[in-house]
Design a protein around this motif. Structure first.
Motif, mmCIF file in Angstrom:
data_model
loop_
_atom_site.group_PDB
_atom_site.id
_atom_site.type_symbol
_atom_site.label_atom_id
_atom_site.label_comp_id
_atom_site.label_asym_id
_atom_site.label_seq_id
_atom_site.Cartn_x
_atom_site.Cartn_y
_atom_site.Cartn_z
ATOM 1 N N SER A 270 2.631 -3.131 -3.754
ATOM 2 C CA SER A 270 1.723 -4.017 -4.671
ATOM 3 C C SER A 270 0.496 -4.754 -4.046
ATOM 4 O O SER A 270 0.517 -5.687 -3.667
ATOM 5 N N ILE A 271 -0.318 -3.670 -3.379
ATOM 6 C CA ILE A 271 -0.987 -4.006 -2.186
ATOM 7 C C ILE A 271 -2.243 -4.781 -2.699
ATOM 8 O O ILE A 271 -2.916 -4.833 -3.571
ATOM 9 N N LYS A 272 -2.540 -5.828 -1.750
ATOM 10 C CA LYS A 272 -3.724 -6.979 -2.039
ATOM 11 C C LYS A 272 -5.000 -5.930 -1.662
ATOM 12 O O LYS A 272 -5.201 -4.831 -1.215
ATOM 13 N N ASP A 273 -6.087 -6.711 -2.387
ATOM 14 C CA ASP A 273 -7.401 -5.886 -1.946
ATOM 15 C C ASP A 273 -7.921 -6.521 -0.570
ATOM 16 O O ASP A 273 -7.145 -7.329 0.325
ATOM 17 N N ALA A 274 -8.968 -5.711 0.035
ATOM 18 C CA ALA A 274 -9.280 -6.161 1.383
ATOM 19 C C ALA A 274 -9.482 -7.538 1.866
ATOM 20 O O ALA A 274 -8.861 -8.202 2.679
ATOM 21 N N SER A 275 -10.215 -8.097 0.670
ATOM 22 C CA SER A 275 -10.566 -9.594 1.152
ATOM 23 C C SER A 275 -9.158 -10.443 1.086
ATOM 24 O O SER A 275 -9.144 -11.379 1.620
ATOM 25 N N MET A 280 -4.172 -13.081 6.185
ATOM 26 C CA MET A 280 -2.697 -12.755 5.992
ATOM 27 C C MET A 280 -1.863 -12.664 7.429
ATOM 28 O O MET A 280 -0.669 -12.666 7.150
ATOM 29 N N LYS A 281 -2.668 -13.033 8.366
ATOM 30 C CA LYS A 281 -1.635 -13.278 9.622
ATOM 31 C C LYS A 281 -1.256 -14.618 9.618
ATOM 32 O O LYS A 281 0.020 -14.990 10.274
ATOM 33 N N CYS A 282 -1.760 -15.448 8.363
ATOM 34 C CA CYS A 282 -0.971 -16.735 8.418
ATOM 35 C C CYS A 282 0.151 -16.857 7.465
ATOM 36 O O CYS A 282 0.530 -17.921 7.244
ATOM 37 N N ASP A 283 0.545 -15.751 6.934
ATOM 38 C CA ASP A 283 1.857 -15.878 5.981
ATOM 39 C C ASP A 283 2.962 -15.998 6.851
ATOM 40 O O ASP A 283 4.069 -15.897 6.160
ATOM 41 N N MET A 284 2.810 -16.385 8.011
ATOM 42 C CA MET A 284 4.103 -16.898 8.635
ATOM 43 C C MET A 284 4.058 -18.192 9.136
ATOM 44 O O MET A 284 4.602 -18.915 10.087
ATOM 45 N N GLY A 285 3.016 -18.956 8.431
ATOM 46 C CA GLY A 285 2.878 -20.416 8.688
ATOM 47 C C GLY A 285 4.096 -21.311 8.445
ATOM 48 O O GLY A 285 4.097 -22.204 9.219
ATOM 49 N N GLY A 286 5.019 -20.791 7.629
ATOM 50 C CA GLY A 286 6.030 -21.613 7.484
ATOM 51 C C GLY A 286 6.978 -21.466 8.301
ATOM 52 O O GLY A 286 7.759 -22.506 9.151
ATOM 53 N N ALA A 287 7.298 -20.132 8.913
ATOM 54 C CA ALA A 287 7.771 -20.004 10.295
ATOM 55 C C ALA A 287 7.396 -20.636 11.446
ATOM 56 O O ALA A 287 8.215 -21.665 12.368
#
Length: 496
Positions: A270-275, A280-287
């Motif tokens: 369910s892929i995101k668009d380029a922008s 999305m490197k920040c999607d481990m901000g919780g960790a």
């Protein structure tokens, strides 16, 4: 890190490259301005067209000012006197921190504005200086090295020197941990896959004395962590679970922490668009926030036990990736139907929450860049809190408010639970378009049993699109300070 010290000397007599003095809105004199007798600093500030509003500042060089030992005075606007607080100190010094770290010795009276909250203000001042001067320049071919060697906090004789010095140390420990969390989030995903995040955690644990176990892919499969494995199976870089223990409370039940550690989120099939993938490197901000909090907790040594279980997977599209309509079996046996592979954070957190619930904790807190819906509701500065225990939610919100990381409670609206009913599994990973932050939290609630639990959705404040008072563009490290404050506040308290 600069040396931190406390002094009761007259501000005008303290040798420093810069003496930082606050100005209240009006303008009105803040602590220390009257002590500089060789010049009317307030008149100079007023003549520059400044009124003391937050964000205003003026550097007054010492060109022979009678009785002034510092080479210059930095006047910083603090806002209204009645609203002076530790966070006002944090923000005021944070705004000018990039300029201050170019000097070797800085002295300030800022914490005096908070009066009875002097220790909290001293800690906040250190945090503001260190976090405000933070820069992520690892990938720059050249960078400027900070010159700051010492920060001197100035206060009256009636202050407890030991309490202030303790506050300065806490500020340094917490700021260093939050800066490390920022580093982790700012690091490009190419260089920080799940295995490397686990290595970073292992190194930190060794440094501060935490017990650490890294669950490999084979161990996760044996342990029934189907959510972590399912999200990660589309990537050639295998997932990990980071388990950390801090033992400071004897045989007491631990506080349990977890955070979403999606090393990179492409959205999967369910892929995101380029922008949508750019940050999305920040999607481990919780960790990262949990790792930073555990680092600070280990150094500060509160009398409480804390366990962390941090799941990390990379969500990528490939022939082996999970597909919309697939069913995953999570830790403990509960199943989820995956209708959107870009709602993956809840899938890996489900395993971690179920695992933590097995450990008999007194409370569970999770942090995650989980939903754009929370960001729509609360904007870029507030995190959302949803939980099954009002006292726990209230206490966590209070901790955030106390340390300048405010959040807001959203309702865990029970009638919305039916929106995530699945026809073929126990639950599905998305509901309808509206109320997405609530249905995501309701999904997570399925895995905590009857343990008091609060979910912190940091989708808005975890990664800044523009610089703020004490952070540059990029990772903020939120909510490290909130988590540390909450754990410290629970030290020595009885279980619920």
């Amino acid at each position: 890190m600069p040396t931190l010290s406390f002094s009761t000397k007259n501000p005008a007599s303290v040798p420093a490259d810069v003496l930082v003095l606050p100005v209240f809105e009006g303008p009105e004199r803040g602590p220390g301005i009257r002590d500089v007798e060789g010049i009317d600093l307030l008149a100079v500030f007023r003549e520059a067209g400044l009124t003391g509003k937050p964000g205003e500042s003026l550097l007054v060089p010492n060109t022979g000012i009678d009785g002034l030992a510092a080479r210059g005075v930095f006047l910083v606007g603090l806002g209204r006197r009645a609203q002076a607080s530790p966070d006002a100190c944090r923000r005021a010094i944070g705004r000018v921190a990039p300029r201050l770290v170019k000097q070797a010795r800085v002295a300030t009276t800022l914490p005096q504005v908070a009066r009875r909250a002097a220790a909290d203000a001293a800690q906040a001042t250190v945090e503001g200086l260190l976090l405000g001067s933070y820069r992520f320049d690892r990938y720059k071919s050249s960078s400027e090295t900070p010159r700051l060697e010492e920060l001197v906090v100035l206060g009256p004789d009636r202050w407890s020197a030991s309490a202030i010095r303790g506050a300065l140390r806490r500020g340094e420990v917490v700021a260093e941990a939050q800066a490390w969390a920022r580093d982790l989030v700012n690091t490009p995903a190419l260089d920080l896959p799940p295995a490397e995040l686990a290595n970073q955690a292992k190194g930190m644990a060794r440094e501060v004395g935490l017990t650490c176990k890294i669950w490999t892919e084979a161990e996760l499969e044996k342990g029934g962590f189907g959510g972590i494995l399912g999200v990660g199976q589309g990537s050639v870089r295998p997932p990990r679970l980071i388990e950390l223990w801090y033992q400071g409370g004897g045989r007491g039940a631990p506080i349990a922490l977890t955070g979403k550690g999606v090393a990179f989120d492409s959205g999967g099939l369910s892929i995101k668009d380029a922008s949508g993938m750019e940050t999305m490197k920040c999607d481990m901000g919780g960790a990262a926030s949990i790792l930073g909090a555990m680092k600070a907790i280990a150094v500060l040594k509160p009398k409480v036990n804390v366990i962390a279980a941090i799941p990390s997977s990379e969500n990528m599209p490939s022939g082996s990736a999970i597909r919309p309509g697939d069913v995953l079996r999570h830790r403990g046996g509960k199943t989820s139907e995956v209708l959107n592979t870009d709602a993956e954070g809840r899938l890996i957190l489900a395993d971690a929450l179920a695992f933590l619930a097995e450990q008999g904790p007194r409370a569970i807190i999770d942090t995650a860049t989980l939903t754009g819906a929370c960001m729509v509701a609360l904007g870029e500065e507030l995190w959302g809190a949803l939980g099954n225990d009002r006292r726990l939610v209230r206490d966590v919100l209070a901790s955030g408010e106390a340390v300048g990381e405010p959040g807001w409670e959203l309702p865990l609206h029970e009638p919305y639970r039916k929106l995530i009913d699945s026809d073929i599994a126990d639950i599905k990973n998305i509901g309808k378009r509206w109320g997405g932050a609530i249905t995501a939290a309701l999904f997570l609630r399925e895995f905590v049993g009857d343990v008091p639990w609060v979910h912190i959705d940091i989708a808005g404040p975890a990664f800044a699109q523009k610089a703020g008072d004490y952070w540059p563009k990029g990772a903020t490290g939120i909510p490290v300070r909130t988590l540390v404050h909450y754990v410290l506040s629970q030290a020595g308290t009885s279980q619920r």
